[in-house]
Write an enzyme that holds these catalytic residues in place. Structure first.
Site, short mmCIF file in Angstrom:
data_model
loop_
_atom_site.label_atom_id
_atom_site.label_comp_id
_atom_site.label_asym_id
_atom_site.label_seq_id
_atom_site.Cartn_x
_atom_site.Cartn_y
_atom_site.Cartn_z
N GLU A 160 0.87 -1.18 0.00
CA GLU A 160 0.00 0.00 0.00
C GLU A 160 0.91 1.24 0.00
OE1 GLU A 160 -4.08 1.46 2.27
OE2 GLU A 160 -2.87 -0.14 3.14
N HIS A 186 -9.92 0.68 -0.48
CA HIS A 186 -10.94 1.15 0.48
C HIS A 186 -11.65 2.42 0.00
CE1 HIS A 186 -7.45 3.42 1.89
NE2 HIS A 186 -6.99 2.42 2.62
N HIS A 200 -5.28 6.37 -1.41
CA HIS A 200 -4.46 7.38 -0.74
C HIS A 200 -4.06 8.44 -1.74
CE1 HIS A 200 -4.03 5.42 3.22
NE2 HIS A 200 -4.13 4.30 2.53
N ASP A 240 -9.26 -4.51 6.15
CA ASP A 240 -8.22 -3.54 6.48
C ASP A 240 -7.84 -3.70 7.96
OD1 ASP A 240 -6.35 -1.58 6.07
OD2 ASP A 240 -7.76 0.11 6.10
#
EC number: 3.5.1.25
Length: 388
Positions: free
Chosen positions: A133, A220, A199, A278
């Site tokens: 990530e 997400h 992100h 998550d």
């Protein structure tokens, strides 16, 4: 060894259900699915016959976004952490997971990738690969990520990551607005990596370019990304427009409001949504304080927050919790839930040819659930790894 499980509500995939049926397993593979009326013909040759007593029999759940559990963080890069996660998630009916990593220095990331690359023969759920990530993320939407290591992409660094992971780097989350990202996405896809958008402060136009370059989904959805504003269309707008891309969703009613979950379900449907946890190392542990991504975090129940800021810090839910809560919020059928928790994650993990569905020739990854999605038993590649 032959195992026959009968008298079960068999949910084979996102479309096929046998209200009362049986599944035959041999040598780690599914041999056949059949209606209950046909199971007795197979029973004589079976080494093990199990009466499911009407329980729900599904493919094993697959969590492609989990950072840790049982007090262990996968960022350690140690086999012990993968083993702890493997045991813990198997109790939820999860038969496979991706080891998700937060942002660290490039040198440390290479060490972690080398460590996880050689992890095999886990005691519970299988590790399908590694999800990095970052580190090519936006400082504006860094969430818990260490801003010191966020930067524009480097093809040289990517090649070093691929080599260190020995083919096990399967997913990478990126911010498409960063300079040079189109080329990075293309190179990652060519290297066999599924690229996710997250992100990120991307515009919807940035998202479209990422899709054209080969990005496959969103990390997400809604969390840590630019939103849908009527004069400033962001990543969320792009997610609604790019119908060929899938979207992870943390369906705990905490990360995303239930009303927004219902709206997303209405527009995305089961073919696009991918349920994830998550989860962080506090999953499966008593309430208390933990260090996650270098931050002081506090777990209370299934929720985790940064002590200093109150920001959400991953979750402590299991995949079966995600399935149950999604069903409660949106009224999804068992087949639709299996599509989102088994079929779609297997696709993003590039394991759809062997996992995520109940069909002849597929890995014998199975889970037995009651009507409340409490796991009663979990089988990974023909081996029982958990029984309640």
């Amino acid at each position: 060894m032959k195992t026959l499980i009968h008298n079960a509500q068999v949910i084979a995939d996102g479309f096929r259900e046998i209200p009362c049926g049986a599944v035959l397993v041999e040598e780690g593979k599914i041999v056949a699915l059949m209606p209950e009326a046909e199971w007795t013909a197979q029973a004589e040759n079976a080494d093990e016959v199990i009466d499911a007593e009407g329980l729900r029999l599904t493919p094993g759940l697959i969590d492609i976004h989990i950072h840790g559990a049982a007090g262990e963080d996968l960022i350690s890069g140690k086999a012990e952490a993968a083993e702890a996660v493997s045991r813990n998630v198997a109790m939820d009916g999860c038969t496979a997971f991706m080891a998700s990593l937060t942002v660290v220095s490039h040198e440390r990331l290479l060490e972690i990738l080398r460590g996880l690359a050689i992890v095999t023969d886990l005691p519970g759920a299988a590790m399908l690969g590694i999800h990095s990530e970052g580190p090519y993320l936006s400082p504006d939407y860094k969430a818990l990520m260490d801003e010191r290591y966020l930067r524009d992409p480097s093809l040289k660094e990517l090649q070093e990551m691929v080599e260190a992971a020995q083919g096990r780097l399967k997913v990478m989350t990126v911010a498409p607005e960063r300079k040079g990202m189109d080329g990075l996405i293309q190179a990652a896809v060519q290297a066999g990596i599924t690229v996710m958008v997250g992100h990120t402060n991307a515009t919807s136009a940035d998202v479209h370019r990422a899709s054209l370059a080969g990005a496959a989904g969103f990390t997400h959805l809604y969390n840590a990304m630019s939103q849908h504003l009527h004069r400033d269309p962001g990543t969320v707008t792009g997610a609604f427009l790019e119908e060929g891309m899938k979207a992870e969703l943390i369906a705990d009613g905490f990360h995303v409001d239930p009303e927004v979950v219902r709206m997303t379900w209405k527009h995305f449907g089961p073919q696009r949504l991918v349920l994830i946890t998550d989860a962080m190392l506090g999953k499966g542990m008593p309430d208390g304080d933990f260090e996650f991504s270098g931050l002081h975090c506090r777990k209370h129940g299934q929720h985790v927050q940064v002590v200093e800021t109150g920001r959400r810090a991953g979750s402590a839910i299991g995949m079966n919790d995600a399935v149950r809560m999604m069903g409660e919020m949106c009224g999804c059928t068992p087949c639709e839930l299996v599509q989102m928790a088994c079929v779609n994650p297997a696709f993003l993990a590039q394991a759809e040819n062997r996992k995520g569905r109940l069909a002849a020739g597929m890995d014998a990854d199975l889970a037995l659930f009651d009507k409340q999605w409490q796991c009663r038993a979990t089988m990974v590649e023909g081996r029982w790894v958990y029984r309640r």
